[in-house]
Scaffold this motif. Structure first.
Motif, PDB file in Angstrom:
ATOM      1  N   ILE A  29       0.883  -0.762   0.118  1.00  0.00           N
ATOM      2  CA  ILE A  29      -0.278   0.233   0.144  1.00  0.00           C
ATOM      3  C   ILE A  29       0.872   0.952  -0.318  1.00  0.00           C
ATOM      4  O   ILE A  29       2.007   1.597   0.456  1.00  0.00           O
ATOM      5  CB  ILE A  29      -0.698   0.006   0.919  1.00  0.00           C
ATOM      6  N   VAL A  30      -0.002   2.338  -1.009  1.00  0.00           N
ATOM      7  CA  VAL A  30       1.158   3.240  -0.692  1.00  0.00           C
ATOM      8  C   VAL A  30      -0.106   4.578  -0.914  1.00  0.00           C
ATOM      9  O   VAL A  30      -1.118   4.757  -1.696  1.00  0.00           O
ATOM     10  CB  VAL A  30       2.159   3.757  -2.251  1.00  0.00           C
ATOM     11  N   ARG A  31       0.429   5.785   0.139  1.00  0.00           N
ATOM     12  CA  ARG A  31       0.143   6.685   0.731  1.00  0.00           C
ATOM     13  C   ARG A  31       0.707   8.090  -0.507  1.00  0.00           C
ATOM     14  O   ARG A  31       1.909   7.934   0.010  1.00  0.00           O
ATOM     15  CB  ARG A  31      -0.207   6.740   2.146  1.00  0.00           C
ATOM     16  N   ILE A  32      -0.279   9.144  -0.432  1.00  0.00           N
ATOM     17  CA  ILE A  32       0.198  10.518  -1.226  1.00  0.00           C
ATOM     18  C   ILE A  32      -0.573  11.794  -0.288  1.00  0.00           C
ATOM     19  O   ILE A  32      -1.167  11.219   0.129  1.00  0.00           O
ATOM     20  CB  ILE A  32      -0.967  10.047  -2.200  1.00  0.00           C
ATOM     21  N   VAL A  33       0.805  11.893   0.171  1.00  0.00           N
ATOM     22  CA  VAL A  33       0.794  13.327   0.714  1.00  0.00           C
ATOM     23  C   VAL A  33       1.281  14.382  -0.474  1.00  0.00           C
ATOM     24  O   VAL A  33       1.774  14.795  -1.087  1.00  0.00           O
ATOM     25  CB  VAL A  33       2.039  13.282   1.963  1.00  0.00           C
ATOM     26  N   ALA A  34       0.163  14.758  -0.815  1.00  0.00           N
ATOM     27  CA  ALA A  34       0.382  16.850  -1.933  1.00  0.00           C
ATOM     28  C   ALA A  34       1.097  17.765  -1.139  1.00  0.00           C
ATOM     29  O   ALA A  34       0.701  17.697   0.162  1.00  0.00           O
ATOM     30  CB  ALA A  34      -1.065  17.051  -1.846  1.00  0.00           C
ATOM     31  N   VAL A  35       1.745  18.250  -1.705  1.00  0.00           N
ATOM     32  CA  VAL A  35       2.754  19.111  -1.324  1.00  0.00           C
ATOM     33  C   VAL A  35       2.465  20.197  -1.607  1.00  0.00           C
ATOM     34  O   VAL A  35       2.282  20.279  -2.485  1.00  0.00           O
ATOM     35  CB  VAL A  35       4.491  19.003  -1.353  1.00  0.00           C
ATOM     36  N   SER A  36       1.706  21.050  -0.285  1.00  0.00           N
ATOM     37  CA  SER A  36       1.545  22.352  -1.312  1.00  0.00           C
ATOM     38  C   SER A  36       1.817  23.260  -1.612  1.00  0.00           C
ATOM     39  O   SER A  36       0.823  24.501  -1.545  1.00  0.00           O
ATOM     40  CB  SER A  36      -0.770  22.413  -0.290  1.00  0.00           C
ATOM     41  N   LYS A  37       2.808  23.282  -1.013  1.00  0.00           N
ATOM     42  CA  LYS A  37       3.755  25.298  -0.556  1.00  0.00           C
ATOM     43  C   LYS A  37       3.909  26.077  -1.406  1.00  0.00           C
ATOM     44  O   LYS A  37       4.053  26.719  -1.546  1.00  0.00           O
ATOM     45  CB  LYS A  37       5.036  24.475  -0.232  1.00  0.00           C
ATOM     46  N   TYR A  38       3.250  25.430  -2.519  1.00  0.00           N
ATOM     47  CA  TYR A  38       3.575  26.593  -4.058  1.00  0.00           C
ATOM     48  C   TYR A  38       2.003  27.209  -4.100  1.00  0.00           C
ATOM     49  O   TYR A  38       1.620  27.785  -5.325  1.00  0.00           O
ATOM     50  CB  TYR A  38       4.306  25.837  -5.229  1.00  0.00           C
ATOM     51  N   VAL A 220       2.960  17.407  -9.728  1.00  0.00           N
ATOM     52  CA  VAL A 220       2.020  16.337 -10.168  1.00  0.00           C
ATOM     53  C   VAL A 220       0.661  16.133  -9.454  1.00  0.00           C
ATOM     54  O   VAL A 220       0.030  16.015 -10.483  1.00  0.00           O
ATOM     55  CB  VAL A 220       2.696  14.496 -10.580  1.00  0.00           C
ATOM     56  N   MET A 221       0.320  16.808  -8.870  1.00  0.00           N
ATOM     57  CA  MET A 221      -0.378  17.158  -7.785  1.00  0.00           C
ATOM     58  C   MET A 221      -1.116  18.571  -8.253  1.00  0.00           C
ATOM     59  O   MET A 221      -2.641  18.424  -7.764  1.00  0.00           O
ATOM     60  CB  MET A 221      -0.070  17.279  -6.492  1.00  0.00           C
ATOM     61  N   PHE A 222      -0.382  19.126  -7.773  1.00  0.00           N
ATOM     62  CA  PHE A 222      -1.309  20.831  -8.447  1.00  0.00           C
ATOM     63  C   PHE A 222      -0.189  21.086 -10.194  1.00  0.00           C
ATOM     64  O   PHE A 222       0.557  21.913  -9.701  1.00  0.00           O
ATOM     65  CB  PHE A 222      -0.831  21.196  -7.626  1.00  0.00           C
ATOM     66  N   PRO A 223      -1.025  20.108 -10.724  1.00  0.00           N
ATOM     67  CA  PRO A 223      -0.359  20.610 -12.381  1.00  0.00           C
ATOM     68  C   PRO A 223      -0.089  22.184 -13.250  1.00  0.00           C
ATOM     69  O   PRO A 223       0.833  22.628 -13.445  1.00  0.00           O
ATOM     70  CB  PRO A 223      -1.157  19.597 -13.083  1.00  0.00           C
ATOM     71  N   GLN A 224      -0.994  23.054 -12.341  1.00  0.00           N
ATOM     72  CA  GLN A 224      -0.973  24.374 -12.684  1.00  0.00           C
ATOM     73  C   GLN A 224       0.302  25.278 -11.904  1.00  0.00           C
ATOM     74  O   GLN A 224       0.105  26.643 -12.236  1.00  0.00           O
ATOM     75  CB  GLN A 224      -2.891  25.202 -12.598  1.00  0.00           C
ATOM     76  N   THR A 225       1.147  24.038 -11.291  1.00  0.00           N
ATOM     77  CA  THR A 225       2.072  25.620 -10.615  1.00  0.00           C
ATOM     78  C   THR A 225       3.670  24.681 -10.857  1.00  0.00           C
ATOM     79  O   THR A 225       4.098  24.536 -10.098  1.00  0.00           O
ATOM     80  CB  THR A 225       2.025  25.005  -8.825  1.00  0.00           C
ATOM     81  N   GLU A 226       3.445  23.732 -11.994  1.00  0.00           N
ATOM     82  CA  GLU A 226       4.641  23.389 -11.772  1.00  0.00           C
ATOM     83  C   GLU A 226       5.623  24.508 -12.126  1.00  0.00           C
ATOM     84  O   GLU A 226       5.169  25.575 -12.989  1.00  0.00           O
ATOM     85  CB  GLU A 226       4.977  22.364 -13.586  1.00  0.00           C
TER      86      GLU A 226
END
Length: 227
Positions: A29-38, A220-226
């Motif tokens: 099992i793999v859990r995702i932590v979405a990094v929201s710093k940007y 990859v979770m927030f592609p609009q902020t790459e």
């Protein structure tokens, strides 16, 4: 990007994670932590709306701002950045679900003292500098097992749940793989650890192949902020 397009994008990320984890084991099992710093609070809300619950921040002040702005949502907050000692009390007051970047015995001692004073505990991961890069924090791989056990024995207010590392900063995939394999070997050597947090947007599939069970994904979770 519309909400439908955004959901399709996230579904593709999840599909890649599924493919990578099944190659390890159907039971992995793999859990995702979405990094929201940007991103701002609205971007977190948008990802929450399609099912994401765990989010990570690198700075204590940003974590505070996000938790206050999103207090109505049942989010799981992770602190993943370098913790300065003058920010320890602030982090304790925010009560994150998991502090992923405990990088030394010295920091553990300072954190434990403040936790005792506030009559609190904190779940943490030991950060390992598996690539031995000067630009990264963390304990050296050859010291990691001893440091982990020392922290577990000496500091009762810190609940160690496992390890975290950042892949080697290079385009050479063999070198990156080796850094992940080093961390996973340490994780396995601990016996009772639960979390092996490895992998970011550029290398999460490789990290999962090497045994990661938690990935920290930003762009990859927030592609609009790459960036």
């Amino acid at each position: 990007m519309t909400q439908t397009e955004y959901k399709l994008h996230i579904d593709r990320v999840i599909e890649k994670i599924e493919q990578a984890r099944i190659l390890v084991s159907e039971h992995h099992i793999v859990r995702i932590v979405a990094v929201s710093k940007y991103v701002d609070a609205d971007a977190v809300r948008a990802l929450y709306a399609i099912g994401q619950r765990a989010f990570g921040e690198n700075k204590v002040q940003d974590l505070k701002a996000k938790t206050e702005a999103l207090e109505e949502l049942p989010l799981e907050w992770h602190f993943i950045g370098t913790l300065q000692k003058n920010k320890i009390n602030h982090l304790i007051d925010l009560d994150p679900f998991l502090m992923q970047s405990l990088h030394s015995v010295e920091l553990a001692e300072a954190l434990d003292k403040r936790l005792e004073a506030k009559e609190k505990t904190m779940e943490c991961l030991l950060q390992i500098n598996s690539a031995k890069e000067e630009s990264k924090s963390g304990v050296m791989p050859e010291e990691a097992l001893d440091v982990y056990r020392e922290i577990a024995e000496r500091f009762p207010r810190i609940d160690l749940r496992g390890v975290m590392s950042i892949g080697a900063h290079t385009d050479d995939r063999d070198t990156v793989r080796k850094s992940f394999e080093t961390t996973r070997k340490i994780f396995d050597g601990l016996g009772d650890a639960e979390i092996c947090s490895m992998g970011m947007s550029g290398d999460y599939e490789l990290a999962i192949a090497c045994g990661s069970n938690m990935v920290r994904l930003g762009s990859v979770m927030f592609p609009q902020t790459e960036r």
